[in-house]
Design a protein around this motif. Structure first.
Motif, PDB file in Angstrom:
ATOM      1  N   ASP A 275      -9.100   8.553   1.621  1.00 36.08           N
ATOM      2  CA  ASP A 275      -9.560   8.444   2.759  1.00 36.08           C
ATOM      3  C   ASP A 275     -10.120   9.555   3.568  1.00 36.08           C
ATOM      4  O   ASP A 275      -9.121  10.289   3.798  1.00 36.08           O
TER       5      ASP A 275
ATOM      6  N   VAL B 176      -4.733   9.743  -0.015  1.00 39.72           N
ATOM      7  CA  VAL B 176      -4.943   8.896  -1.237  1.00 39.72           C
ATOM      8  C   VAL B 176      -4.214   7.568  -1.105  1.00 39.72           C
ATOM      9  O   VAL B 176      -3.040   7.920  -0.731  1.00 39.72           O
TER      10      VAL B 176
ATOM     11  N   CYS C 246      -3.116   3.799  -2.650  1.00 38.07           N
ATOM     12  CA  CYS C 246      -3.284   2.532  -3.713  1.00 38.07           C
ATOM     13  C   CYS C 246      -2.664   1.308  -3.142  1.00 38.07           C
ATOM     14  O   CYS C 246      -1.775   1.541  -2.501  1.00 38.07           O
TER      15      CYS C 246
ATOM     16  N   THR D  70      -6.228  -1.473  -6.109  1.00 36.62           N
ATOM     17  CA  THR D  70      -7.235  -0.578  -5.552  1.00 36.62           C
ATOM     18  C   THR D  70      -6.878   0.700  -5.487  1.00 36.62           C
ATOM     19  O   THR D  70      -5.372   0.952  -5.363  1.00 36.62           O
ATOM     20  N   CYS D  71      -7.408   1.847  -5.360  1.00 34.75           N
ATOM     21  CA  CYS D  71      -7.189   3.277  -4.967  1.00 34.75           C
ATOM     22  C   CYS D  71      -8.290   3.978  -4.244  1.00 34.75           C
ATOM     23  O   CYS D  71      -9.366   3.823  -4.785  1.00 34.75           O
ATOM     24  N   GLU D  72      -8.140   4.309  -3.183  1.00 39.97           N
ATOM     25  CA  GLU D  72      -9.323   5.007  -2.471  1.00 39.97           C
ATOM     26  C   GLU D  72      -8.581   6.241  -1.852  1.00 39.97           C
ATOM     27  O   GLU D  72      -7.744   6.611  -1.534  1.00 39.97           O
TER      28      GLU D  72
ATOM     29  N   TRP E 146      -6.428   6.660  -8.996  1.00 41.89           N
ATOM     30  CA  TRP E 146      -7.852   6.868  -8.657  1.00 41.89           C
ATOM     31  C   TRP E 146      -8.855   6.813  -9.816  1.00 41.89           C
ATOM     32  O   TRP E 146      -9.802   5.993  -9.784  1.00 41.89           O
TER      33      TRP E 146
ATOM     34  N   ARG F   3       0.887  -1.228   0.017  1.00 38.40           N
ATOM     35  CA  ARG F   3      -0.121  -0.150  -0.012  1.00 38.40           C
ATOM     36  C   ARG F   3       1.078   1.115   0.042  1.00 38.40           C
ATOM     37  O   ARG F   3       1.744   1.489   0.732  1.00 38.40           O
TER      38      ARG F   3
ATOM     39  N   HIS G 291     -12.309   4.696 -11.035  1.00 42.24           N
ATOM     40  CA  HIS G 291     -13.442   5.207 -10.492  1.00 42.24           C
ATOM     41  C   HIS G 291     -13.960   6.011 -11.746  1.00 42.24           C
ATOM     42  O   HIS G 291     -13.194   6.717 -12.422  1.00 42.24           O
TER      43      HIS G 291
ATOM     44  N   SER H  30     -10.156  15.634  -2.813  1.00 43.06           N
ATOM     45  CA  SER H  30      -8.899  15.124  -1.728  1.00 43.06           C
ATOM     46  C   SER H  30      -8.809  16.338  -0.806  1.00 43.06           C
ATOM     47  O   SER H  30      -7.773  16.091  -0.112  1.00 43.06           O
TER      48      SER H  30
END
Length: 255
Positions: free
Chosen positions: A234, A249, A251, A230-232, A188, A2, A192, A199
């Motif tokens: 938070d 951010v 990933c 994944t990439c989110e 991201w 991560r 998405h 952000s």
């Protein structure tokens, strides 16, 4: 693994937030921006207590970037190439956890018709040249940070209001796209298609009203993009007391 990026807007004020968030999110690598401190004032003890080594390029009161890692850090650059007279602490690069990472604090550039904007555009041109050179190494590379660019109108809460802002001007967006045209994937957005996800929110009522911009990005080389899971964004830390105006951010890459 991560990899996260976070503009902490003063590491001395947010060291506790960083430790709390790292304990929850468990990132392997954290790219920090806007430290606002010199290297000797960086809170290394707190960072080490959280389980991270740190490589820091600091500057008194302004700018400042760092790379935190659960592994050893081999620093490969402490400034963006291309201008030996640029003394602003805006770039650090290293190999760690089997990848090459760069922490970027791109200039804001406002007001958009003055020397600060010219500096921003020249900095982005230098970044593109360096990012192109990094691709030739064929290493797994992540260039993350506060790019001070909302790539499209979907990434800003009020496009008309920000049309002439340095973060949204066509010249800025064109240069951000030019990085992607080299072969970098914006993590991201690759995963998405949501509009108006942010952000960064200014202080005051902006976070409560969701009046934000998406200006913090992770750009991945093809070797990293192939491993992207994944990439989110938070948003939790942005709601904390005395929060940074940015949020992490993160990933996740296949090992």
């Amino acid at each position: 693994m991560r990899v996260a990026t976070w503009n902490v807007n003063s590491i001395k004020q947010r060291a506790g937030h960083l430790a709390d968030w790292a304990k929850q999110a468990q990132p392997d690598v954290v790219l920090l921006q806007e430290l606002k401190c010199t290297e000797d004032n960086f809170p290394r003890m707190e960072v080490q207590a959280a389980g991270y080594a740190a490589a820091v390029v600091g500057q008194k009161s302004y700018n400042g970037v760092a790379i935190l890692s659960r592994d050893t850090i081999e620093v490969t650059a402490t400034a963006l190439p291309g201008d030996a007279n640029d003394a602003q602490a805006r770039y650090i690069e290293a190999r760690t956890c089997g990848v090459r990472v760069g922490s970027i604090y791109l200039p804001n550039g406002n007001p958009a018709d003055g020397p600060k904007y010219a500096y921003k555009l020249a900095w982005m041109d230098r970044l593109r040249a360096h990012a192109d050179a990094l691709l030739r190494s064929e290493e797994t590379t992540v260039l993350g940070g506060d790019y001070n660019c909302a790539p499209t109108d979907d990434d800003v809460y009020d496009p008309a209001r920000f049309a002439d802002d340095a973060l949204c001007r066509p010249e800025t967006r064109n240069r951000f796209r030019a990085l992607q045209y080299l072969g970098y994937t914006e993590a991201w957005r690759a995963l998405h298609d949501d509009r108006h996800v942010y952000s960064y929110w200014d202080y005051g009522a902006a976070f409560r009203n969701d009046d934000g911009l998406r200006i913090d990005h992770l750009l991945l080389s093809p070797q990293a993009a192939d491993r992207l899971k994944t990439c989110e964004i938070d948003t939790t830390p942005r709601g904390w007391d005395k929060a940074s105006d940015h949020t992490p951010v993160v990933c996740e890459l296949d090992v």
